[in-house]
Design a protein around this motif. Structure first.
Motif, PDB file in Angstrom:
ATOM      1  N   GLY A 135       0.814  -1.217   0.000  1.00 24.51           N
ATOM      2  CA  GLY A 135       0.000   0.000   0.000  1.00 24.51           C
ATOM      3  C   GLY A 135       0.843   1.260   0.000  1.00 24.51           C
ATOM      4  N   ASP A 136       0.185   2.384   0.135  1.00 25.54           N
ATOM      5  CA  ASP A 136       0.850   3.690   0.093  1.00 25.54           C
ATOM      6  C   ASP A 136       1.626   3.970   1.377  1.00 25.54           C
ATOM      7  OD1 ASP A 136      -0.365   4.070  -2.358  1.00 25.54           O
ATOM      8  OD2 ASP A 136      -2.049   5.189  -1.517  1.00 25.54           O
ATOM      9  N   HIS A 137       2.736   4.664   1.231  1.00 31.90           N
ATOM     10  CA  HIS A 137       3.544   5.195   2.330  1.00 31.90           C
ATOM     11  C   HIS A 137       4.042   4.127   3.300  1.00 31.90           C
ATOM     12  CE1 HIS A 137       2.397   9.010   0.694  1.00 31.90           C
ATOM     13  NE2 HIS A 137       1.124   8.687   0.830  1.00 31.90           N
ATOM     14  N   CYS A 138       4.413   2.973   2.782  1.00 28.84           N
ATOM     15  CA  CYS A 138       5.013   1.918   3.611  1.00 28.84           C
ATOM     16  C   CYS A 138       6.518   2.131   3.666  1.00 28.84           C
ATOM     17  CB  CYS A 138       4.714   0.538   3.036  1.00 28.84           C
ATOM     18  SG  CYS A 138       2.983   0.069   3.183  1.00 28.84           S
ATOM     19  N   THR A 139       7.142   1.699   4.758  1.00 29.68           N
ATOM     20  CA  THR A 139       8.590   1.776   4.910  1.00 29.68           C
ATOM     21  C   THR A 139       9.132   0.364   5.088  1.00 29.68           C
ATOM     22  OG1 THR A 139       8.426   3.949   5.946  1.00 29.68           O
ATOM     23  CG2 THR A 139      10.487   2.738   6.273  1.00 29.68           C
ATOM     24  N   ILE A 140      10.129   0.015   4.284  1.00 30.61           N
ATOM     25  CA  ILE A 140      10.733  -1.307   4.331  1.00 30.61           C
ATOM     26  C   ILE A 140      12.232  -1.107   4.523  1.00 30.61           C
ATOM     27  CG2 ILE A 140      11.160  -3.417   3.027  1.00 30.61           C
ATOM     28  CD1 ILE A 140       8.520  -2.800   1.516  1.00 30.61           C
ATOM     29  N   TYR A 141      12.784  -1.718   5.573  1.00 31.00           N
ATOM     30  CA  TYR A 141      14.211  -1.584   5.856  1.00 31.00           C
ATOM     31  C   TYR A 141      14.997  -2.735   5.236  1.00 31.00           C
ATOM     32  CZ  TYR A 141      13.021   2.269   8.902  1.00 31.00           C
ATOM     33  OH  TYR A 141      12.562   3.469   9.369  1.00 31.00           O
ATOM     34  N   GLN A 142      16.318  -2.698   5.346  1.00 31.48           N
ATOM     35  CA  GLN A 142      17.194  -3.636   4.657  1.00 31.48           C
ATOM     36  C   GLN A 142      16.948  -5.084   5.061  1.00 31.48           C
ATOM     37  OE1 GLN A 142      18.317  -1.356   6.850  1.00 31.48           O
ATOM     38  NE2 GLN A 142      19.719  -2.292   8.278  1.00 31.48           N
ATOM     39  N   GLY A 143      17.189  -5.978   4.091  1.00 36.35           N
ATOM     40  CA  GLY A 143      17.133  -7.407   4.355  1.00 36.35           C
ATOM     41  C   GLY A 143      15.750  -7.989   4.536  1.00 36.35           C
ATOM     42  N   VAL A 144      14.709  -7.284   4.164  1.00 34.27           N
ATOM     43  CA  VAL A 144      13.331  -7.768   4.344  1.00 34.27           C
ATOM     44  C   VAL A 144      12.964  -8.704   3.201  1.00 34.27           C
ATOM     45  CG1 VAL A 144      10.896  -7.038   4.270  1.00 34.27           C
ATOM     46  CG2 VAL A 144      12.546  -5.797   5.675  1.00 34.27           C
ATOM     47  N   THR A 145      12.221  -9.772   3.524  1.00 37.77           N
ATOM     48  CA  THR A 145      11.689 -10.672   2.515  1.00 37.77           C
ATOM     49  C   THR A 145      10.172 -10.658   2.607  1.00 37.77           C
ATOM     50  OG1 THR A 145      13.617 -12.134   2.623  1.00 37.77           O
ATOM     51  CG2 THR A 145      11.593 -13.060   1.694  1.00 37.77           C
ATOM     52  N   LEU A 146       9.513 -10.345   1.509  1.00 41.15           N
ATOM     53  CA  LEU A 146       8.065 -10.468   1.406  1.00 41.15           C
ATOM     54  C   LEU A 146       7.844 -11.645   0.466  1.00 41.15           C
ATOM     55  CD1 LEU A 146       7.155  -6.683   0.991  1.00 41.15           C
ATOM     56  CD2 LEU A 146       7.200  -8.034   3.087  1.00 41.15           C
ATOM     57  N   LYS A 177      -2.518 -16.451  -5.180  1.00 42.88           N
ATOM     58  CA  LYS A 177      -1.909 -15.402  -4.346  1.00 42.88           C
ATOM     59  C   LYS A 177      -1.002 -16.118  -3.351  1.00 42.88           C
ATOM     60  CE  LYS A 177      -1.983 -11.239  -2.149  1.00 42.88           C
ATOM     61  NZ  LYS A 177      -0.698 -10.619  -2.220  1.00 42.88           N
ATOM     62  N   ARG A 178       0.302 -15.906  -3.469  1.00 39.16           N
ATOM     63  CA  ARG A 178       1.256 -16.615  -2.619  1.00 39.16           C
ATOM     64  C   ARG A 178       2.016 -15.710  -1.672  1.00 39.16           C
ATOM     65  NH1 ARG A 178       5.188 -19.050  -6.618  1.00 39.16           N
ATOM     66  NH2 ARG A 178       5.068 -16.900  -7.224  1.00 39.16           N
ATOM     67  N   HIS A 179       1.940 -14.395  -1.890  1.00 45.76           N
ATOM     68  CA  HIS A 179       2.749 -13.443  -1.136  1.00 45.76           C
ATOM     69  C   HIS A 179       1.856 -12.501  -0.329  1.00 45.76           C
ATOM     70  CE1 HIS A 179       5.163 -14.831  -4.570  1.00 45.76           C
ATOM     71  NE2 HIS A 179       6.173 -14.760  -3.716  1.00 45.76           N
ATOM     72  N   PRO A 180       2.440 -11.791   0.645  1.00 46.31           N
ATOM     73  CA  PRO A 180       1.629 -10.942   1.523  1.00 46.31           C
ATOM     74  C   PRO A 180       1.118  -9.663   0.871  1.00 46.31           C
ATOM     75  CG  PRO A 180       3.947 -10.734   2.073  1.00 46.31           C
ATOM     76  CD  PRO A 180       3.857 -11.806   1.034  1.00 46.31           C
ATOM     77  N   THR A 181       0.102  -9.092   1.528  1.00 46.09           N
ATOM     78  CA  THR A 181      -0.421  -7.780   1.172  1.00 46.09           C
ATOM     79  C   THR A 181      -0.144  -6.860   2.354  1.00 46.09           C
ATOM     80  OG1 THR A 181      -2.162  -8.698  -0.223  1.00 46.09           O
ATOM     81  CG2 THR A 181      -2.509  -6.462   0.651  1.00 46.09           C
ATOM     82  N   LEU A 182       0.548  -5.757   2.114  1.00 45.99           N
ATOM     83  CA  LEU A 182       0.801  -4.747   3.143  1.00 45.99           C
ATOM     84  C   LEU A 182      -0.117  -3.574   2.855  1.00 45.99           C
ATOM     85  CD1 LEU A 182       3.388  -6.499   3.389  1.00 45.99           C
ATOM     86  CD2 LEU A 182       4.652  -4.398   3.727  1.00 45.99           C
ATOM     87  N   THR A 233      -2.807 -10.625   4.996  1.00 47.60           N
ATOM     88  CA  THR A 233      -2.756  -9.162   4.998  1.00 47.60           C
ATOM     89  C   THR A 233      -2.134  -8.639   6.283  1.00 47.60           C
ATOM     90  OG1 THR A 233      -4.696  -9.033   3.582  1.00 47.60           O
ATOM     91  CG2 THR A 233      -4.168  -7.072   4.862  1.00 47.60           C
ATOM     92  N   VAL A 234      -1.254  -7.656   6.138  1.00 44.21           N
ATOM     93  CA  VAL A 234      -0.708  -6.909   7.269  1.00 44.21           C
ATOM     94  C   VAL A 234      -1.484  -5.599   7.282  1.00 44.21           C
ATOM     95  CG1 VAL A 234       1.334  -5.804   8.243  1.00 44.21           C
ATOM     96  CG2 VAL A 234       1.556  -7.988   7.022  1.00 44.21           C
ATOM     97  N   GLY A 235      -2.261  -5.380   8.352  1.00 47.37           N
ATOM     98  CA  GLY A 235      -3.192  -4.264   8.428  1.00 47.37           C
ATOM     99  C   GLY A 235      -2.549  -2.890   8.411  1.00 47.37           C
ATOM    100  N   GLU A 236      -3.351  -1.906   8.100  1.00 42.27           N
ATOM    101  CA  GLU A 236      -2.909  -0.519   7.982  1.00 42.27           C
ATOM    102  C   GLU A 236      -2.252  -0.035   9.273  1.00 42.27           C
ATOM    103  OE1 GLU A 236      -4.692   3.868   6.823  1.00 42.27           O
ATOM    104  OE2 GLU A 236      -5.947   2.099   6.623  1.00 42.27           O
ATOM    105  N   GLY A 237      -1.094   0.592   9.129  1.00 36.45           N
ATOM    106  CA  GLY A 237      -0.392   1.168  10.271  1.00 36.45           C
ATOM    107  C   GLY A 237       0.314   0.161  11.156  1.00 36.45           C
TER     108      GLY A 237
END
Length: 187
Positions: free
Chosen positions: A61-72, A82-87, A104-108
């Motif tokens: 979604g909009d305005h998400c922050t992802i730091y180094q080394g993250v795997t989605l 659908k095999r991968h997450p929804t942020l 799904t990873v909920g808003e905020g």
């Protein structure tokens, strides 16, 4: 990524090949691997992106922050599903976190560093650990405060909220003081 995604979305064989080529060159230049099929919203910020991997059916979604080394990433090999997450919007994913599966990873929501998330995260929740679990309910109010106009809180720390480690340290110091007093009485 947006150009590669546009080419991938055409579903024309040679253009899909070109989309993969663009993604491969991007990965080589940036260290960030984003499948051309992934959907990214506006204002997605990948901070120190080396080692970030974003799978094909991921939706961010909009305005998400992802730091180094993250795997989605995905946990299924069924092609076309659908095999991968929804942020959802305004999600923060800490360094080294792994978010695996079609949920799904909920808003905020905030995902702590090195957490392994394998099930849905409610809006505004903070999850940590392996497997990830929701921490103190005090954090659930963070989304509401951010919606009311507070500025962005890096690393999932919301202004006006006490650091949980600081709280525990003060509790331990209080216990040590009590024990010291009891030792003095026994002498």
């Amino acid at each position: 990524h947006r150009r590669a995604h546009a080419l991938w979305s055409t579903r024309i064989g040679p253009l899909k090949w070109l989309a993969r080529f663009i993604a491969m060159v991007s990965r080589w230049l940036t260290g960030i691997e984003i499948h051309p099929g992934a959907t990214l919203g506006h204002g997605v910020f990948i901070d120190h992106g080396m080692g970030v991997v974003i799978g094909e059916t991921t939706e961010i979604g909009d305005h998400c922050t992802i730091y180094q080394g993250v795997t989605l990433g995905g946990t299924s090999l069924v092609k076309g599903s659908k095999r991968h997450p929804t942020l959802e919007s305004r999600v923060v994913v800490g360094a080294g976190a792994k978010v695996l599966g079609p949920f799904t990873v909920g808003e905020g929501a905030k995902i702590g560093s090195n957490a392994v998330v394998v099930k849905a995260v409610p809006p505004g929740a903070t999850v940590i650990g392996i497997p990830a679990r929701i921490v103190d309910e005090q954090y659930a109010d963070s989304m509401a405060r951010q919606m009311e106009g507070e500025r962005f809180a890096a690393y999932g720390v919301v202004p006006g909220m006490q650091d949980p480690i600081d709280v525990v340290l003060h509790q331990l110091m209080g216990e040590m003081k009590k024990q010291q007093e009891e030792i003095e009485k026994l002498k």
